[in-house]
Enzyme design. Structure first.
Site, short mmCIF file in Angstrom:
data_model
loop_
_atom_site.label_atom_id
_atom_site.label_comp_id
_atom_site.label_asym_id
_atom_site.label_seq_id
_atom_site.Cartn_x
_atom_site.Cartn_y
_atom_site.Cartn_z
N ARG A 61 -2.99 14.44 4.93
CA ARG A 61 -3.26 13.67 3.69
C ARG A 61 -4.62 14.01 3.08
NH1 ARG A 61 1.18 12.17 4.33
NH2 ARG A 61 2.10 10.16 3.79
N SER A 77 1.72 3.80 1.25
CA SER A 77 0.82 3.44 2.35
C SER A 77 -0.58 3.16 1.79
CB SER A 77 0.70 4.60 3.35
OG SER A 77 1.96 4.93 3.86
N GLU A 104 -6.01 4.86 1.55
CA GLU A 104 -5.31 6.09 1.17
C GLU A 104 -5.30 6.31 -0.34
OE1 GLU A 104 -2.28 9.14 0.69
OE2 GLU A 104 -1.96 7.09 0.09
N1 EPU Z 1 5.19 0.38 12.20
C1 EPU Z 1 5.01 -0.93 12.59
N2 EPU Z 1 4.97 -1.87 11.61
C2 EPU Z 1 5.11 -1.58 10.31
C3 EPU Z 1 5.28 -0.23 9.93
C4 EPU Z 1 5.32 0.73 10.90
O1 EPU Z 1 4.89 -1.25 13.75
O2 EPU Z 1 5.09 -2.50 9.49
C5 EPU Z 1 5.30 1.40 13.26
C6 EPU Z 1 6.76 1.90 13.31
O3 EPU Z 1 7.54 1.14 14.16
C7 EPU Z 1 6.60 3.31 13.82
C8 EPU Z 1 5.25 3.73 13.28
O4 EPU Z 1 4.56 2.54 12.91
O5 EPU Z 1 6.54 3.32 15.21
C9 EPU Z 1 5.37 4.68 12.09
O6 EPU Z 1 6.03 4.03 11.02
P1 EPU Z 1 6.77 4.81 9.84
O7 EPU Z 1 7.76 5.78 10.39
O8 EPU Z 1 7.27 3.80 8.88
O9 EPU Z 1 5.65 5.70 9.18
P2 EPU Z 1 4.10 5.42 8.85
O10 EPU Z 1 3.29 6.15 9.85
O11 EPU Z 1 3.85 3.98 8.68
C10 EPU Z 1 3.84 7.56 7.41
C11 EPU Z 1 3.35 7.93 6.04
C12 EPU Z 1 4.39 7.58 5.00
C13 EPU Z 1 5.66 8.34 5.32
C14 EPU Z 1 6.13 7.95 6.73
C15 EPU Z 1 7.35 8.72 7.18
C16 EPU Z 1 0.92 7.78 6.11
C17 EPU Z 1 -0.30 7.04 5.69
N3 EPU Z 1 2.10 7.25 5.77
O12 EPU Z 1 3.99 6.15 7.44
O13 EPU Z 1 3.89 8.01 3.75
O14 EPU Z 1 6.68 8.05 4.39
O15 EPU Z 1 5.08 8.22 7.67
O16 EPU Z 1 6.97 10.03 7.48
O17 EPU Z 1 0.80 8.84 6.73
C18 EPU Z 1 2.60 7.23 1.89
O18 EPU Z 1 1.72 8.02 2.23
O19 EPU Z 1 2.47 6.50 0.89
C19 EPU Z 1 3.81 7.12 2.68
C20 EPU Z 1 4.75 6.24 2.42
#
Ligand code: EPU
Length: 348
Positions: free
Chosen positions: A164, A237, A343
């Site tokens: 990012r 995010s 972010e």
């Molecule tokens: N999780 C929680 N609670 C929540 C959300 C997530 O415990 O409310 C845990 C999930 O259970 C999982 C982990 O966090 O174990 C990762 O969650 P998720 O797959 O939803 O992805 P993320 O790490 O929260 C990142 C990106 C997203 C992207 C997703 C999928 C960043 C800052 N965000 O989110 O990007 O869509 O992975 O690859 O890296 C964005 O940048 O705006 C964005 C949406």
């Protein structure tokens, strides 16, 4: 020099997905590179600062607005060439690029389906999702250098891409991105690397099926901007996933086990990343720090579907949004000793 149509006191909130913030003192739409150069000249002559607005889906506009010229990037040429090369102007809606690539059977962008915003922003924040970062398929980035007002084509290795992050993000006043060229893989297999995606598709599925699955996963998390979704006013995010040393990650796991936050070590989400470091999940940290999905502070709340997105429910202010973000950051720091970084970009 073209005739610039410069607006006065143009409201920026409707041009952002958060729908927050004040007006731009001056505003111009740049549908081509000449208008962009003329607009920057105009601002310099008037001794005004200038800022670039793209799709507005990753932008926070302060309540006081912007006391200068806001240039909306609207260059919208899109060209799918033979051999999997795609050239897209900075103002092209990102979804149009992904949709066109998948329809042609060109692999590389299918996991980046459903991301709001425009193409010009994708190299700036090195957009990523479901195990893929846009940097992997970027062939070149065409930029205007703000100091010389000359155009340059940058190779990916000159863009300083990281999670990012990019040279464009680290040094925001140096370049304006005007178009991006992608090298995709005609008839190539799609990328299925993210555990959540692997669970939901069969091996060897089509790009269209990967795209459908990604869209459905994002919809379940309110990460598609859809008119009837109560969580739609967000910037995706709100925080980056923190990248820490393996020792810090181990400390977090120990704390999580000893405080009964999880029953097994593997229940603490974390992923190996660049430089032998570990990426933690900010959404998980936020929830475990006691900020549940759906928590509200007036007109601002945490998304009811994903703790990493802050949502504006209407009638709020940017000050309220930033105050709630500070509160969340303080709680995570206090509870786990991990600092969360914002972010979306703040328009200053
Ligand atoms: N999780 C929680 N609670 C929540 C959300 C997530 O415990 O409310 C845990 C999930 O259970 C999982 C982990 O966090 O174990 C990762 O969650 P998720 O797959 O939803 O992805 P993320 O790490 O929260 C990142 C990106 C997203 C992207 C997703 C999928 C960043 C800052 N965000 O989110 O990007 O869509 O992975 O690859 O890296 C964005 O940048 O705006 C964005 C949406």
């Amino acid at each position: 020099m073209t005739t610039l149509e410069i607006g006065r006191d143009v409201s920026l909130a409707p041009l952002t997905s958060l729908e927050l913030g004040g007006p731009a003192k001056y505003f111009v739409r740049a549908a081509d590179e000449t208008t962009l150069v003329d607009a920057l000249h105009w601002a310099a002559n008037e001794d005004l600062p200038s800022a670039i607005l793209a799709g507005g889906s990753n932008l926070i506009v302060p309540d006081e607005g912007y006391d200068g010229l806001v240039i909306q990037m609207a260059i919208d040429e899109l060209d799918f060439r033979t051999g999997g090369i795609v050239s897209a102007g900075a103002g092209v809606a990102w979804e149009k690029v992904v949709e066109g690539a998948v329809a042609r059977g060109w692999a590389g962008l299918e996991c980046l389906s459903g991301i709001p915003g425009s193409t010009g922003a994708t190299p700036i924040q090195n957009v990523g999702a479901y195990g893929v970062e846009v940097a992997e398929v970027i062939e070149s980035v065409r930029v205007l250098r703000r100091d010389t007002l000359r155009f340059e084509e940058l190779a990916p290795q000159d863009c300083g891409f990281r999670y990012r992050d990019s040279l464009f993000k680290r040094d925001p006043n140096r370049f304006v991105v005007t178009s991006v060229e992608f090298a995709l893989r005609p008839n190539g297999p799609g990328a299925v690397r993210y555990a959540e995606l692997e669970k939901n598709v069969l091996p060897g599925v089509s790009l269209a099926e990967i795209r459908r699955t990604v869209l459905s996963l994002r919809r379940q998390k309110s990460m598609l901007v859809e008119p009837d979704d109560p969580n739609r006013r967000s910037a995706g995010s709100f925080f980056l996933n923190p990248v820490v040393t393996p020792e810090d990650a181990d400390r977090l796991v120990e704390q999580a086990i000893s405080e009964n936050l999880v029953s097994a070590v593997d229940d603490v989400p974390r992923y190996p990343t660049e430089g032998a470091r570990v990426k933690l999940a900010a959404g998980w940290l936020i929830e475990k720090a006691g900020v549940a999905k759906g928590t509200r502070r007036g007109a601002i709340g945490v998304s009811s579907k994903h703790a990493l997105a802050l949502v504006h429910h209407g009638g709020g202010t940017t000050a309220e949004l930033l105050a709630f973000a500070d509160e969340i950051r303080a709680r995570v720091l206090d509870r786990f000793g991990v600092t969360l970084e914002r972010e979306p970009r703040l328009l200053v």
